[in-house]
Design a protein around this motif. Structure first.
Motif, PDB file in Angstrom:
ATOM      1  N   GLN A   1       1.109  -1.187   0.089  1.00  0.00           N
ATOM      2  CA  GLN A   1       0.128  -0.040   0.019  1.00  0.00           C
ATOM      3  C   GLN A   1       0.780   1.402  -0.041  1.00  0.00           C
ATOM      4  OE1 GLN A   1      -1.082  -2.491   2.862  1.00  0.00           O
ATOM      5  NE2 GLN A   1      -1.608  -3.497   0.871  1.00  0.00           N
ATOM      6  N   LYS A   2       1.657   1.205  -0.989  1.00  0.00           N
ATOM      7  CA  LYS A   2       2.764   2.284  -0.981  1.00  0.00           C
ATOM      8  C   LYS A   2       1.900   3.881  -1.506  1.00  0.00           C
ATOM      9  CE  LYS A   2       6.871  -0.316  -2.008  1.00  0.00           C
ATOM     10  NZ  LYS A   2       7.806  -0.686  -3.099  1.00  0.00           N
ATOM     11  N   ILE A   3       0.931   3.482  -2.497  1.00  0.00           N
ATOM     12  CA  ILE A   3       0.335   4.759  -2.820  1.00  0.00           C
ATOM     13  C   ILE A   3      -0.734   5.271  -1.852  1.00  0.00           C
ATOM     14  CG2 ILE A   3      -1.016   5.438  -5.062  1.00  0.00           C
ATOM     15  CD1 ILE A   3       0.383   3.786  -6.759  1.00  0.00           C
ATOM     16  N   THR A   4      -0.508   6.326  -1.569  1.00  0.00           N
ATOM     17  CA  THR A   4      -1.681   7.106  -0.554  1.00  0.00           C
ATOM     18  C   THR A   4      -2.527   8.025  -1.162  1.00  0.00           C
ATOM     19  OG1 THR A   4       0.274   8.796  -0.135  1.00  0.00           O
ATOM     20  CG2 THR A   4       0.475   6.775   1.388  1.00  0.00           C
ATOM     21  N   ALA A   5      -2.139   8.345  -2.134  1.00  0.00           N
ATOM     22  CA  ALA A   5      -3.142   9.280  -2.988  1.00  0.00           C
ATOM     23  C   ALA A   5      -3.029   9.041  -4.521  1.00  0.00           C
ATOM     24  CB  ALA A   5      -2.931  10.592  -2.700  1.00  0.00           C
ATOM     25  N   LEU A   6      -3.918   9.362  -5.460  1.00  0.00           N
ATOM     26  CA  LEU A   6      -4.025   8.939  -6.652  1.00  0.00           C
ATOM     27  C   LEU A   6      -4.678   9.989  -7.584  1.00  0.00           C
ATOM     28  CD1 LEU A   6      -2.900   7.063  -8.812  1.00  0.00           C
ATOM     29  CD2 LEU A   6      -5.266   6.019  -8.638  1.00  0.00           C
ATOM     30  N   ARG A   7      -4.117  10.695  -8.534  1.00  0.00           N
ATOM     31  CA  ARG A   7      -4.927  11.633  -9.264  1.00  0.00           C
ATOM     32  C   ARG A   7      -4.902  10.856 -10.831  1.00  0.00           C
ATOM     33  NH1 ARG A   7      -2.039  15.593  -8.951  1.00  0.00           N
ATOM     34  NH2 ARG A   7      -1.075  15.561 -11.028  1.00  0.00           N
ATOM     35  N   VAL A   8      -6.392  10.875 -11.268  1.00  0.00           N
ATOM     36  CA  VAL A   8      -6.772  10.356 -12.757  1.00  0.00           C
ATOM     37  C   VAL A   8      -6.861  11.321 -13.409  1.00  0.00           C
ATOM     38  CG1 VAL A   8      -7.943   8.750 -13.975  1.00  0.00           C
ATOM     39  CG2 VAL A   8      -7.471   8.065 -11.446  1.00  0.00           C
ATOM     40  N   SER A   9      -6.094  11.271 -14.703  1.00  0.00           N
ATOM     41  CA  SER A   9      -6.156  12.419 -15.587  1.00  0.00           C
ATOM     42  C   SER A   9      -6.540  11.627 -16.981  1.00  0.00           C
ATOM     43  CB  SER A   9      -5.019  13.276 -15.701  1.00  0.00           C
ATOM     44  OG  SER A   9      -4.880  14.047 -14.528  1.00  0.00           O
ATOM     45  N   LEU A  10      -7.668  12.046 -17.526  1.00  0.00           N
ATOM     46  CA  LEU A  10      -7.980  11.465 -18.939  1.00  0.00           C
ATOM     47  C   LEU A  10      -7.477  12.598 -19.996  1.00  0.00           C
ATOM     48  CD1 LEU A  10      -9.214   9.552 -20.847  1.00  0.00           C
ATOM     49  CD2 LEU A  10     -11.553  10.701 -20.298  1.00  0.00           C
ATOM     50  N   ARG A  11      -6.583  12.479 -20.812  1.00  0.00           N
ATOM     51  CA  ARG A  11      -6.030  13.322 -21.820  1.00  0.00           C
ATOM     52  C   ARG A  11      -6.631  12.733 -23.302  1.00  0.00           C
ATOM     53  NH1 ARG A  11      -0.140  14.308 -19.327  1.00  0.00           N
ATOM     54  NH2 ARG A  11      -0.790  15.251 -17.202  1.00  0.00           N
ATOM     55  N   PRO A  12      -6.299  13.524 -24.253  1.00  0.00           N
ATOM     56  CA  PRO A  12      -6.770  13.079 -25.704  1.00  0.00           C
ATOM     57  C   PRO A  12      -5.994  12.032 -26.078  1.00  0.00           C
ATOM     58  CG  PRO A  12      -6.800  15.541 -25.512  1.00  0.00           C
ATOM     59  CD  PRO A  12      -6.152  15.143 -24.242  1.00  0.00           C
ATOM     60  N   ASP A  13      -4.613  11.666 -25.555  1.00  0.00           N
ATOM     61  CA  ASP A  13      -3.710  10.632 -25.913  1.00  0.00           C
ATOM     62  C   ASP A  13      -3.452   9.920 -24.977  1.00  0.00           C
ATOM     63  OD1 ASP A  13      -2.462  12.579 -24.712  1.00  0.00           O
ATOM     64  OD2 ASP A  13      -0.516  12.659 -25.729  1.00  0.00           O
ATOM     65  N   ALA A  14      -3.804   9.947 -24.098  1.00  0.00           N
ATOM     66  CA  ALA A  14      -3.456   8.856 -22.646  1.00  0.00           C
ATOM     67  C   ALA A  14      -4.198   9.250 -21.603  1.00  0.00           C
ATOM     68  CB  ALA A  14      -1.762   9.192 -22.463  1.00  0.00           C
ATOM     69  N   VAL A  15      -4.239   7.969 -20.669  1.00  0.00           N
ATOM     70  CA  VAL A  15      -4.883   8.086 -19.323  1.00  0.00           C
ATOM     71  C   VAL A  15      -3.424   8.220 -18.369  1.00  0.00           C
ATOM     72  CG1 VAL A  15      -6.034   7.163 -17.528  1.00  0.00           C
ATOM     73  CG2 VAL A  15      -6.710   6.931 -19.785  1.00  0.00           C
ATOM     74  N   VAL A  16      -3.175   9.403 -17.509  1.00  0.00           N
ATOM     75  CA  VAL A  16      -2.148   9.384 -16.547  1.00  0.00           C
ATOM     76  C   VAL A  16      -2.530   9.466 -15.406  1.00  0.00           C
ATOM     77  CG1 VAL A  16      -0.520  10.910 -15.945  1.00  0.00           C
ATOM     78  CG2 VAL A  16      -1.201  10.766 -18.551  1.00  0.00           C
ATOM     79  N   LEU A  17      -2.123   8.657 -14.716  1.00  0.00           N
ATOM     80  CA  LEU A  17      -2.258   8.334 -13.133  1.00  0.00           C
ATOM     81  C   LEU A  17      -1.058   8.778 -12.387  1.00  0.00           C
ATOM     82  CD1 LEU A  17      -3.263   4.613 -13.118  1.00  0.00           C
ATOM     83  CD2 LEU A  17      -4.639   6.483 -13.641  1.00  0.00           C
ATOM     84  N   THR A  18      -1.325  10.002 -11.515  1.00  0.00           N
ATOM     85  CA  THR A  18      -0.146  10.601 -10.785  1.00  0.00           C
ATOM     86  C   THR A  18      -0.362  10.065  -9.382  1.00  0.00           C
ATOM     87  OG1 THR A  18      -0.179  12.369 -12.327  1.00  0.00           O
ATOM     88  CG2 THR A  18       0.910  12.668 -10.202  1.00  0.00           C
TER      89      THR A  18
END
Length: 509
Positions: free
Chosen positions: A455-472
């Motif tokens: 459970q290293k990831i404590t927060a996640l941002r999901v971005s839907l872009r025209p050319d990709a899905v980016v998880l930060t």
């Protein structure tokens, strides 16, 4: 007739019941039943006889006329699990469709349990107050017993046993003429069937309250005052009923409790079964209710139509049922909860990409909750074990098709992959195959995000872009393993949605 009026029909083991109900208020305009001895056919001959089909058709025809007189357009026709146990059930289903135009919807045992729970939520007096202490709901139909437990006002678990009184009677009827101690032999038979069933129940909880309901309780329903939903008794009162039934003739029971003589034969196995359950669970307050599966179907339809006759969201029971299954197979709770959190966040943030709705979200949540249960059998190819365990289990509130969909999604959450043309899912229609593919792709991504099981990831941002899905991600430690796993498992996501998916991140320390 207002659009809120809905017609319901249920084929049970002993009758065809119906109601016309206002979904906004849950007030019934009409309710009745046509006696049809379907269960006697099923449990004795294992098939529904032609004359019984004729009786069902006659009941359907009469109910159709009544619905027409009221102007009812919205109609739900359901068949109990026992109806579909018949070897010729599919043939009978087709005959009913061709002769009446009504397609009978099958109910699994888990669905029936779900609807009956909705019935008590909606109609049982003081239910929330009673269930503040341990309460077990015992639903007895002709062919099975469903046990549903509540603790601190919340749904706990549900179990089913194929040991209804008509089933017991049909199995043991030959013995009645050949043994002198028939009651003792029947009690031994019931005890032998209950032994393993009771062993699997949680032992830490106490259940001082018991609610009895179901189609097999004709004897007890005569004790309920007209216009009331239930009557309360205690252990002493129930013991009196037990002693009376076990020492009385069929003729006496028929006259004393105003029962048709063909129903008296089920009284003894019903009382013996309930007596053993009361003793084993040590229940002290016993509530006898006349609520039926029909009441639950009404409450569920009202909820689905946007009305709120039930205060508790029924999806909570479904989710709890899935969590109970995960706990039974000792799933890693921390990883399970992390996966569920990630997958629901992905689903909610990518709605424009997948175009799915609330029911699909629920199926995804269930799949994320139980996808690892196969590890209990073997971690090697655990996803295959998860598949068959889910198919063989009881998941409250899901249709058989939905349960198969969840099993398939769980199978493809790991290294196994469906064919890109989905040709290896021939049992599903094209629309369902696409839903399975989309949900499997989302679950594979979510599972990757906790590849280390730390459970290293404590927060996640999901971005839907025209050319990709980016998880930060914001992480407590290095997430190189999660990033590498996503590169591998995310290929199916790209194949399904046409966009690459990538994980970026930084540590929070």
């Amino acid at each position: 007739m207002a659009a809120t009026e809905h017609g319901f029909v249920v084929i049970g083991a002993q009758s065809v019941g119906f109601s016309i109900t206002n979904l906004r208020t849950l007030k019934e305009l009409e309710r009745g039943k046509y006696p049809v001895a379907i269960g006697e056919d099923i449990f004795a001959a294992h098939q529904i006889l032609p004359e019984t089909v004729d009786a069902i058709v006659a009941a359907f025809t009469a109910i159709q006329q009544l619905f027409a007189d009221y102007g009812v357009k919205a109609i739900t026709v359901s068949g109990s699990h026992s109806f579909f146990e018949a070897q010729n059930a599919q043939f009978v289903w087709d005959q009913l469709l061709s002769r009446t135009g009504w397609a009978v919807q099958p109910q699994t045992l888990a669905q029936e349990s779900f609807y009956r729970t909705q019935a008590v939520f909606a109609r049982f007096p003081h239910f929330s107050e009673i269930t503040k202490t341990g309460t077990v709901l015992i639903d007895i139909s002709s062919g099975s017993v469903e046990l549903t437990a509540f603790t601190d006002g919340e749904f706990g678990f549900s179990r089913n046993l194929s040991l209804g009184p008509l089933r017991v009677y049909e199995v043991m009827s030959d013995l009645q003429r050949t043994v002198n101690n028939y009651v003792e032999v029947m009690q031994d038979y019931i005890d032998s069937r209950l032994l393993d069933f009771m062993r699997l129940l949680p032992h830490a909880e106490q259940y001082p309250n018991m609610i009895l309901m179901g189609s097999a309780l004709s004897l007890f329903e005569t004790l309920i005052p007209t216009g009331e939903r239930m009557v309360e008794t205690d252990r002493d009162g129930f013991d009196l009923i037990y002693r009376e039934v076990t020492h009385s003739s069929d003729q006496y029971l028929s006259e004393e409790y105003d029962l048709p003589i063909n129903q008296v034969e089920q009284v003894l196995p019903t009382v013996l079964l309930l007596y053993r359950l009361v003793k084993t669970l040590n229940s002290q307050r016993i509530f006898i209710s006349n609520l039926k599966l029909l009441d639950g179907l009404e409450a569920d339809a009202a909820w689905g139509a946007g009305f709120r006759p039930v205060t508790l969201d029924p999806t909570k029971e479904i989710i709890q049922s899935a969590q109970n299954l995960a706990d039974r197979y000792q799933v890693d709770v921390a990883h399970r909860d992390a996966t569920v959190t990630f997958v629901l966040q992905l689903f909610d943030r990518l709605k424009k990409l997948h175009g799915l709705g609330k029911r699909e979200r629920l199926l995804l949540q269930i799949a994320a909750t139980i996808n690892d249960i196969g590890s209990y059998v073997d971690t090697h190819k655990h996803y295959e074990h998860s598949d068959y365990i889910i198919r063989a289990s009881e998941l409250m509130g899901l249709t058989r098709t939905e349960q198969e969909m969840v099993a398939t999604i769980a199978r493809y959450h790991s290294s196994d992959l469906p064919q890109l043309n989905l040709g290896d899912l021939p049992e599903m229609g094209a629309a369902r195959r696409l839903i399975i593919a989309k949900l499997s792709a989302l679950l594979r991504v979510a599972d990757s995000l906790d590849a280390s099981r730390q459970q290293k990831i404590t927060a996640l941002r999901v971005s839907l872009r025209p050319d990709a899905v980016v998880l930060t991600a914001t992480a407590s430690d290095d997430i190189a393993l999660e990033r590498w796993t996503l590169q591998q498992k995310g290929k199916f996501f790209t194949a399904v949605f046409g966009l690459p998916i990538e994980l970026k991140g930084r540590t929070s320390r």
